[in-house]
Design an enzyme around this catalytic site. Structure first.
Site, PDB file in Angstrom:
ATOM      1  CE1 TYR A 154      -3.888   2.272   0.540  1.00  0.00           C
ATOM      2  CE2 TYR A 154      -2.502   3.303   2.214  1.00  0.00           C
ATOM      3  CZ  TYR A 154      -3.629   3.324   1.411  1.00  0.00           C
ATOM      4  OH  TYR A 154      -4.486   4.392   1.468  1.00  0.00           O
ATOM      5  CE  LYS A 158      -3.703   4.980  -2.019  1.00  0.00           C
ATOM      6  NZ  LYS A 158      -4.722   5.540  -2.935  1.00  0.00           N
TER       7      LYS A 158
END
Length: 226
Positions: A154, A158
Protein backbone atom coordinates in the site's frame (compact mmCIF):
# COMPACT_ATOMS: atom_id res chain seq x y z
CA UNK A 1 -24.80 25.69 -4.22
CA UNK A 2 -23.22 26.22 -7.64
CA UNK A 3 -19.44 26.22 -7.13
CA UNK A 4 -19.16 23.45 -9.72
CA UNK A 5 -22.23 24.32 -11.79
CA UNK A 6 -22.18 22.72 -15.24
CA UNK A 7 -18.95 20.88 -14.46
CA UNK A 8 -18.73 17.14 -15.09
CA UNK A 9 -16.79 15.05 -12.57
CA UNK A 10 -15.54 11.51 -13.19
CA UNK A 11 -15.04 9.87 -9.78
CA UNK A 12 -13.58 6.39 -9.36
CA UNK A 13 -14.08 4.30 -6.24
CA UNK A 14 -17.46 5.97 -5.86
CA UNK A 15 -19.35 3.11 -4.24
CA UNK A 16 -18.14 3.82 -0.70
CA UNK A 17 -15.78 5.75 1.55
CA UNK A 18 -13.89 8.81 0.35
CA UNK A 19 -14.86 8.21 -3.27
CA UNK A 20 -18.57 8.20 -2.49
CA UNK A 21 -18.27 11.23 -0.19
CA UNK A 22 -16.36 13.11 -2.89
CA UNK A 23 -18.98 12.34 -5.52
CA UNK A 24 -21.77 13.46 -3.20
CA UNK A 25 -20.14 16.72 -2.20
CA UNK A 26 -19.24 17.60 -5.80
CA UNK A 27 -22.89 17.00 -6.67
CA UNK A 28 -23.97 19.09 -3.71
CA UNK A 29 -21.95 21.96 -5.12
CA UNK A 30 -23.47 21.66 -8.57
CA UNK A 31 -21.45 19.13 -10.57
CA UNK A 32 -22.81 16.41 -12.81
CA UNK A 33 -21.30 13.09 -11.75
CA UNK A 34 -19.94 10.01 -13.46
CA UNK A 35 -19.76 7.55 -10.55
CA UNK A 36 -17.36 4.73 -11.34
CA UNK A 37 -16.61 1.55 -9.42
CA UNK A 38 -16.09 -2.18 -9.87
CA UNK A 39 -18.95 -2.80 -7.42
CA UNK A 40 -22.64 -2.58 -8.31
CA UNK A 41 -23.03 -0.59 -5.09
CA UNK A 42 -22.03 2.44 -7.17
CA UNK A 43 -25.60 2.45 -8.46
CA UNK A 44 -26.74 3.39 -4.96
CA UNK A 45 -24.36 6.34 -5.01
CA UNK A 46 -25.90 7.45 -8.29
CA UNK A 47 -29.40 7.25 -6.82
CA UNK A 48 -28.37 9.36 -3.81
CA UNK A 49 -26.91 11.97 -6.14
CA UNK A 50 -30.06 12.06 -8.23
CA UNK A 51 -32.02 12.67 -5.04
CA UNK A 52 -29.95 15.85 -4.66
CA UNK A 53 -31.35 16.97 -8.01
CA UNK A 54 -28.10 16.43 -9.91
CA UNK A 55 -27.66 14.42 -13.06
CA UNK A 56 -25.53 11.33 -12.55
CA UNK A 57 -24.66 8.11 -14.32
CA UNK A 58 -23.05 5.06 -12.73
CA UNK A 59 -20.50 3.01 -14.64
CA UNK A 60 -19.32 -0.37 -13.41
CA UNK A 61 -15.75 -0.91 -14.54
CA UNK A 62 -12.34 -2.26 -13.54
CA UNK A 63 -9.76 0.53 -13.40
CA UNK A 64 -6.97 -1.99 -14.03
CA UNK A 65 -8.38 -2.92 -17.45
CA UNK A 66 -7.56 -0.50 -20.28
CA UNK A 67 -10.48 -1.49 -22.53
CA UNK A 68 -13.02 -1.15 -19.73
CA UNK A 69 -11.57 2.20 -18.63
CA UNK A 70 -11.69 3.59 -22.16
CA UNK A 71 -15.26 2.30 -22.53
CA UNK A 72 -16.25 4.05 -19.29
CA UNK A 73 -14.79 7.33 -20.52
CA UNK A 74 -16.61 6.99 -23.85
CA UNK A 75 -19.86 6.40 -21.96
CA UNK A 76 -19.27 9.57 -19.93
CA UNK A 77 -18.48 11.64 -23.02
CA UNK A 78 -21.56 10.31 -24.80
CA UNK A 79 -23.71 11.36 -21.84
CA UNK A 80 -22.17 14.73 -20.96
CA UNK A 81 -20.00 15.65 -23.99
CA UNK A 82 -17.06 16.63 -21.73
CA UNK A 83 -15.13 15.90 -18.56
CA UNK A 84 -13.97 18.78 -16.37
CA UNK A 85 -12.86 16.99 -13.21
CA UNK A 86 -11.28 13.61 -12.51
CA UNK A 87 -10.94 12.22 -9.00
CA UNK A 88 -8.91 9.01 -8.84
CA UNK A 89 -10.11 7.40 -5.64
CA UNK A 90 -10.36 3.68 -6.44
CA UNK A 91 -8.05 1.79 -4.11
CA UNK A 92 -7.51 -1.19 -1.88
CA UNK A 93 -5.60 -1.78 1.34
CA UNK A 94 -3.48 -4.89 1.69
CA UNK A 95 -2.06 -5.82 5.08
CA UNK A 96 0.84 -8.23 5.39
CA UNK A 97 4.38 -8.13 6.65
CA UNK A 98 6.70 -7.84 3.67
CA UNK A 99 8.34 -11.19 4.47
CA UNK A 100 4.94 -12.87 4.19
CA UNK A 101 3.41 -10.71 1.43
CA UNK A 102 2.14 -12.93 -1.40
CA UNK A 103 3.19 -11.81 -4.86
CA UNK A 104 -0.42 -11.83 -6.08
CA UNK A 105 -1.42 -9.42 -3.29
CA UNK A 106 1.47 -7.12 -4.18
CA UNK A 107 0.44 -7.18 -7.86
CA UNK A 108 -3.23 -6.53 -7.09
CA UNK A 109 -2.44 -3.57 -4.81
CA UNK A 110 -0.11 -1.96 -7.33
CA UNK A 111 -2.57 -2.62 -10.16
CA UNK A 112 -5.56 -1.01 -8.46
CA UNK A 113 -3.85 1.82 -6.58
CA UNK A 114 -1.23 2.85 -9.15
CA UNK A 115 -1.94 1.31 -12.54
CA UNK A 116 -5.57 2.34 -12.14
CA UNK A 117 -4.55 5.98 -11.69
CA UNK A 118 -2.33 5.74 -14.78
CA UNK A 119 -5.01 4.18 -17.00
CA UNK A 120 -7.88 6.44 -15.92
CA UNK A 121 -5.75 9.61 -15.98
CA UNK A 122 -4.49 8.77 -19.45
CA UNK A 123 -7.96 8.15 -20.85
CA UNK A 124 -9.59 11.18 -19.21
CA UNK A 125 -6.73 13.60 -19.84
CA UNK A 126 -6.90 12.90 -23.58
CA UNK A 127 -10.43 14.32 -23.50
CA UNK A 128 -9.31 17.26 -21.35
CA UNK A 129 -6.45 18.05 -23.72
CA UNK A 130 -8.95 18.47 -26.56
CA UNK A 131 -10.63 21.27 -24.60
CA UNK A 132 -7.38 22.52 -23.02
CA UNK A 133 -8.81 22.59 -19.53
CA UNK A 134 -9.33 20.25 -16.62
CA UNK A 135 -8.65 19.33 -13.00
CA UNK A 136 -7.27 15.99 -11.82
CA UNK A 137 -7.12 15.03 -8.15
CA UNK A 138 -5.44 11.80 -7.12
CA UNK A 139 -6.28 10.43 -3.69
CA UNK A 140 -2.97 9.32 -2.22
CA UNK A 141 -2.26 8.79 1.49
CA UNK A 142 -0.09 9.82 4.39
CA UNK A 143 1.20 6.27 4.06
CA UNK A 144 2.99 7.46 0.91
CA UNK A 145 5.27 9.57 3.08
CA UNK A 146 6.04 7.26 6.01
CA UNK A 147 6.45 3.53 6.25
CA UNK A 148 3.80 1.51 8.05
CA UNK A 149 4.45 -1.97 9.36
CA UNK A 150 2.37 -4.47 7.44
CA UNK A 151 1.49 -2.05 4.62
CA UNK A 152 4.45 -2.36 2.27
CA UNK A 153 2.44 -2.77 -0.93
CA UNK A 154 0.00 0.00 0.00
CA UNK A 155 2.76 2.46 0.96
CA UNK A 156 4.67 1.73 -2.25
CA UNK A 157 1.57 2.14 -4.41
CA UNK A 158 0.68 5.50 -2.88
CA UNK A 159 4.25 6.77 -3.14
CA UNK A 160 3.99 5.88 -6.81
CA UNK A 161 0.78 7.91 -7.05
CA UNK A 162 2.64 10.94 -5.72
CA UNK A 163 5.42 10.60 -8.29
CA UNK A 164 2.94 10.02 -11.11
CA UNK A 165 1.00 13.09 -10.01
CA UNK A 166 4.12 15.24 -10.29
CA UNK A 167 4.85 13.96 -13.79
CA UNK A 168 1.26 14.45 -14.94
CA UNK A 169 1.26 17.99 -13.54
CA UNK A 170 4.33 18.86 -15.60
CA UNK A 171 3.15 17.19 -18.79
CA UNK A 172 -0.41 18.52 -18.70
CA UNK A 173 0.32 22.08 -17.53
CA UNK A 174 0.72 23.37 -21.13
CA UNK A 175 -2.91 22.33 -21.72
CA UNK A 176 -4.22 24.24 -18.69
CA UNK A 177 -4.86 21.00 -16.81
CA UNK A 178 -4.05 21.05 -13.09
CA UNK A 179 -3.01 17.82 -11.40
CA UNK A 180 -2.75 17.45 -7.62
CA UNK A 181 -2.68 14.72 -5.00
CA UNK A 182 -4.43 14.70 -1.64
CA UNK A 183 -2.87 12.63 1.16
CA UNK A 184 -5.49 11.85 3.83
CA UNK A 185 -4.55 10.26 7.10
CA UNK A 186 -6.65 7.53 8.71
CA UNK A 187 -10.26 8.04 7.68
CA UNK A 188 -13.20 6.19 9.18
CA UNK A 189 -14.40 4.43 6.04
CA UNK A 190 -15.56 0.91 5.32
CA UNK A 191 -12.20 -0.17 3.94
CA UNK A 192 -10.32 1.03 7.02
CA UNK A 193 -12.78 -0.53 9.42
CA UNK A 194 -11.87 -3.90 7.96
CA UNK A 195 -8.18 -3.37 8.72
CA UNK A 196 -7.83 -1.17 11.80
CA UNK A 197 -9.77 -0.23 14.91
CA UNK A 198 -9.09 3.45 14.46
CA UNK A 199 -11.97 5.53 15.77
CA UNK A 200 -10.90 5.64 19.44
CA UNK A 201 -7.20 6.48 18.91
CA UNK A 202 -7.94 9.03 16.19
CA UNK A 203 -10.62 10.77 18.24
CA UNK A 204 -8.18 11.02 21.16
CA UNK A 205 -5.70 12.81 18.89
CA UNK A 206 -8.31 15.20 17.49
CA UNK A 207 -8.88 18.59 19.16
CA UNK A 208 -12.37 18.75 20.66
CA UNK A 209 -13.28 21.95 18.80
CA UNK A 210 -12.06 20.88 15.36
CA UNK A 211 -15.50 21.34 13.83
CA UNK A 212 -15.40 25.05 14.67
CA UNK A 213 -12.53 25.62 12.25
CA UNK A 214 -13.83 26.34 8.72
CA UNK A 215 -11.20 24.36 6.84
CA UNK A 216 -11.53 21.40 9.17
CA UNK A 217 -15.30 21.52 8.78
CA UNK A 218 -15.00 21.43 4.99
CA UNK A 219 -12.69 18.43 5.20
CA UNK A 220 -15.00 16.76 7.70
CA UNK A 221 -17.99 17.34 5.44
CA UNK A 222 -16.19 15.94 2.40
CA UNK A 223 -14.47 12.95 3.93
CA UNK A 224 -15.68 12.37 7.46
CA UNK A 225 -19.34 11.70 6.76
CA UNK A 226 -19.72 8.67 4.53
Amino acid sequence: MTLFANKVAFVTGASQGIGKATALILAKYGAYIVAVDISKEVERTAEEIKQLGRECISVITDVTNRERVESAVKTAIKQFDKLDILVNCAGIVSSSLLLDLPEELWDKTIDVNLKGVYLVSQAVSKEMVKRRTGKIVNISSQASKVGEIGNGAYCASKAGVNALTQVLALELAPYNINVNAVCPGYTDTEIMQKVFEIRGPIEQMTPADYEKDLLSQCAFEAYGQT
